[in-house]
Design a protein around this motif. Sequence first.
Motif, PDB file in Angstrom:
ATOM      1  N   ALA A 135       0.830  -1.207   0.000  1.00 14.94           N
ATOM      2  CA  ALA A 135       0.000   0.000   0.000  1.00 14.94           C
ATOM      3  C   ALA A 135       0.865   1.258   0.000  1.00 14.94           C
ATOM      4  N   LEU A 136       1.959   1.239   0.769  1.00 16.86           N
ATOM      5  CA  LEU A 136       2.849   2.393   0.823  1.00 16.86           C
ATOM      6  C   LEU A 136       3.565   2.597  -0.508  1.00 16.86           C
ATOM      7  N   SER A 137       4.003   1.504  -1.136  1.00 17.21           N
ATOM      8  CA  SER A 137       4.674   1.604  -2.439  1.00 17.21           C
ATOM      9  C   SER A 137       3.751   2.198  -3.491  1.00 17.21           C
ATOM     10  N   GLU A 138       2.492   1.767  -3.466  1.00 16.52           N
ATOM     11  CA  GLU A 138       1.529   2.282  -4.440  1.00 16.52           C
ATOM     12  C   GLU A 138       1.264   3.762  -4.202  1.00 16.52           C
ATOM     13  N   ALA A 139       1.153   4.148  -2.937  1.00 13.44           N
ATOM     14  CA  ALA A 139       0.902   5.554  -2.629  1.00 13.44           C
ATOM     15  C   ALA A 139       2.042   6.436  -3.124  1.00 13.44           C
ATOM     16  N   LEU A 140       3.286   6.006  -2.886  1.00 11.86           N
ATOM     17  CA  LEU A 140       4.444   6.820  -3.258  1.00 11.86           C
ATOM     18  C   LEU A 140       4.741   6.767  -4.751  1.00 11.86           C
ATOM     19  N   ALA A 141       4.020   5.913  -5.497  1.00 15.15           N
ATOM     20  CA  ALA A 141       4.170   5.907  -6.954  1.00 15.15           C
ATOM     21  C   ALA A 141       3.373   7.024  -7.614  1.00 15.15           C
ATOM     22  N   ASP A 142       2.544   7.697  -6.837  1.00 14.17           N
ATOM     23  CA  ASP A 142       1.723   8.791  -7.353  1.00 14.17           C
ATOM     24  C   ASP A 142       2.628   9.951  -7.806  1.00 14.17           C
ATOM     25  N   PRO A 143       2.277  10.622  -8.919  1.00 14.06           N
ATOM     26  CA  PRO A 143       3.063  11.782  -9.369  1.00 14.06           C
ATOM     27  C   PRO A 143       3.187  12.875  -8.315  1.00 14.06           C
ATOM     28  N   LEU A 144       2.309  12.853  -7.336  1.00  9.78           N
ATOM     29  CA  LEU A 144       2.396  13.803  -6.238  1.00  9.78           C
ATOM     30  C   LEU A 144       3.786  13.760  -5.586  1.00  9.78           C
ATOM     31  N   PHE A 145       4.416  12.570  -5.614  1.00  9.59           N
ATOM     32  CA  PHE A 145       5.731  12.397  -4.998  1.00  9.59           C
ATOM     33  C   PHE A 145       6.830  12.237  -6.053  1.00  9.59           C
ATOM     34  N   GLU A 146       6.691  12.917  -7.186  1.00  6.02           N
ATOM     35  CA  GLU A 146       7.601  12.690  -8.300  1.00  6.02           C
ATOM     36  C   GLU A 146       9.051  13.044  -7.961  1.00  6.02           C
ATOM     37  N   ASN A 147       9.276  13.885  -6.994  1.00  2.88           N
ATOM     38  CA  ASN A 147      10.645  14.244  -6.621  1.00  2.88           C
ATOM     39  C   ASN A 147      11.214  13.354  -5.517  1.00  2.88           C
ATOM     40  N   TYR A 148      10.466  12.318  -5.177  1.00  2.00           N
ATOM     41  CA  TYR A 148      10.931  11.418  -4.116  1.00  2.00           C
ATOM     42  C   TYR A 148      10.723   9.979  -4.571  1.00  2.00           C
ATOM     43  N   SER A 149      11.792   9.237  -4.750  1.00  2.00           N
ATOM     44  CA  SER A 149      11.716   7.854  -5.203  1.00  2.00           C
ATOM     45  C   SER A 149      12.473   6.963  -4.217  1.00  2.00           C
ATOM     46  N   PRO A 150      11.834   6.552  -3.122  1.00  2.00           N
ATOM     47  CA  PRO A 150      12.529   5.730  -2.132  1.00  2.00           C
ATOM     48  C   PRO A 150      12.790   4.326  -2.653  1.00  2.00           C
ATOM     49  N   GLY A 151      13.878   3.731  -2.214  1.00  2.00           N
ATOM     50  CA  GLY A 151      14.177   2.352  -2.558  1.00  2.00           C
ATOM     51  C   GLY A 151      13.367   1.405  -1.695  1.00  2.00           C
ATOM     52  N   MET A 152      13.329   0.132  -2.113  1.00  2.83           N
ATOM     53  CA  MET A 152      12.540  -0.845  -1.381  1.00  2.83           C
ATOM     54  C   MET A 152      13.054  -1.028   0.046  1.00  2.83           C
ATOM     55  N   GLN A 153      14.375  -0.963   0.228  1.00  7.11           N
ATOM     56  CA  GLN A 153      14.923  -1.128   1.572  1.00  7.11           C
ATOM     57  C   GLN A 153      14.475   0.000   2.491  1.00  7.11           C
ATOM     58  N   LEU A 197      12.170  -0.316   5.929  1.00  8.01           N
ATOM     59  CA  LEU A 197      12.553   0.250   7.225  1.00  8.01           C
ATOM     60  C   LEU A 197      11.410   1.053   7.832  1.00  8.01           C
ATOM     61  N   VAL A 198      10.710   1.811   6.984  1.00  9.33           N
ATOM     62  CA  VAL A 198       9.577   2.600   7.474  1.00  9.33           C
ATOM     63  C   VAL A 198       8.479   1.676   7.998  1.00  9.33           C
ATOM     64  N   VAL A 199       8.154   0.637   7.217  1.00 17.96           N
ATOM     65  CA  VAL A 199       7.078  -0.281   7.596  1.00 17.96           C
ATOM     66  C   VAL A 199       7.419  -1.018   8.884  1.00 17.96           C
ATOM     67  N   GLN A 200       8.676  -1.429   9.025  1.00 14.05           N
ATOM     68  CA  GLN A 200       9.063  -2.190  10.209  1.00 14.05           C
ATOM     69  C   GLN A 200       9.202  -1.311  11.446  1.00 14.05           C
ATOM     70  N   ASN A 201       9.789  -0.125  11.275  1.00 19.16           N
ATOM     71  CA  ASN A 201      10.118   0.703  12.425  1.00 19.16           C
ATOM     72  C   ASN A 201       9.059   1.744  12.768  1.00 19.16           C
ATOM     73  N   ALA A 202       8.267   2.132  11.782  1.00 23.41           N
ATOM     74  CA  ALA A 202       7.239   3.147  12.040  1.00 23.41           C
ATOM     75  C   ALA A 202       5.963   2.796  11.290  1.00 23.41           C
ATOM     76  N   PRO A 203       5.349   1.644  11.618  1.00 24.28           N
ATOM     77  CA  PRO A 203       4.138   1.242  10.890  1.00 24.28           C
ATOM     78  C   PRO A 203       3.002   2.242  11.034  1.00 24.28           C
ATOM     79  N   GLY A 204       2.928   2.918  12.197  1.00 25.22           N
ATOM     80  CA  GLY A 204       1.879   3.924  12.368  1.00 25.22           C
ATOM     81  C   GLY A 204       2.022   5.061  11.390  1.00 25.22           C
ATOM     82  N   LEU A 205       3.263   5.507  11.160  1.00 24.73           N
ATOM     83  CA  LEU A 205       3.512   6.567  10.190  1.00 24.73           C
ATOM     84  C   LEU A 205       3.156   6.104   8.778  1.00 24.73           C
TER      85      LEU A 205
END
Length: 469
Positions: A77-95, A99-107
Amino acid sequence: MSTGKLYIGRKVRESRLAHGHTQAAFAERLGISTSYLNQIENNQRPVSATVLLALAEKFQIEMSELSAGSSDRLLSALSEALADPLFENYSPGMQELKLVVQNAPGLAHALVACHQAYRRNSEQLAGFDQMSRTSGLADPTPYEEVRDFFHFMDNYIHEIDMAGEKLAHSIGIPEAETGAALAAHLEMRHGVRILKAAEGEEVLRRYDPASRLLYLNAYSPASTRHFQMAYQIASLELKTEIDTIARRAEFRSPESVEICRIGLRNYFAGAVTLPYQSFVTAARELRHDLELLAARFGASLEQVAHRLSTLQRPGMKGVPVFFARFDRAGNITKRHSAAKLQFARFGAACPLWNVHQSFELPGRIIRQLAETPDGVRYLCVATEIAKSGGGFNASRRRYAIALGCEVAYAGDFVYADGLDLNNRAAFDPIGISCRICERASCDQRASPPFKRRLHVDHDLRSPVPYRLE
């Protein structure tokens, strides 16, 4: 084994409840303080390696399962959200995402929720064009909110599942005839009698609390009537438990609470008519043959397929499968995945998926070997189902259901027989949805993917009128 930081509060709480322990007793068995256990269960602290080993040794929790399930769904779900053009200047890697999902699932959940609100806002504004609304545009619909609740609960509600199985055993299901056993329980325990609904009354179930009469549609299949009887038992016997779970979910609206109550009663009905231990044993024995399972338990194909997607009991999990139901317009009306395959939250499903062929071949079970862009391969099974109120003039609702597993589990399914699972060329390339699929050469593409520039050649026309740079 390097696990990183694991926040698995829900799984720890489920294991504790499954063993019938209080927090104090469970903490004592693990050799930790009650306050530490409370922090773990509320995802305020990660589990340590020592606690992980104690969970595996004393409560048979498999460490390989601890980071799967809900984490995979949240990551998707997070990967799909960040694929939106809204975040075109931010392309996080899978790792980084992991880390976000494991360490800050609430965020991560908060970001996904914000993106969903943004999408709904944009889609509604586009639909209404210049019409304005003063409130409610960004809120999820009650149905969407409840669907997400079940999705992130792994489609498994432990208290309700155990209650359903306990009732099934007490009245002799599946050995006894399901309908007779449920009807006898309703009459002896609650004084409720079963009658046929009036001719022409378009209902599946109608209960009159004053007369304690339950009216069922005589034209419904037996499996549907059994399900509706079990639903009524949930209404009469599990009000406290269902209200507690719905309140704990902290829904945004009273409508969501009411829809969740319906969903939990439906869940109980499935747990009664297809009791967990009997069903998971039969699924293994019959190699997940939908038709044989339906015949053994007196259930429908859809009920069997849906139940297979709920087999997430700690220490007794079934094969991780995905399940979805589609209408003829391609809308996903039910969905859950315990496998790595995740369904798109917006837009239609991949047209190369065999589920769309089911409407062309009613009554047949279609098999497909498929591979998603991330390289994961699946065995996919699909079939068309029809629902009717009876009679020539009655409306007939048609759906397609899809069920499948990762190819590593394909040998547990009868549908893998005769397929060349080791030949990569035998796997059809499918995606999740066009808007996030990176396959550049797909001639079935309905729309370009986000974050990819298009090149249009006016002197060249291919099946897709552009290519991806």
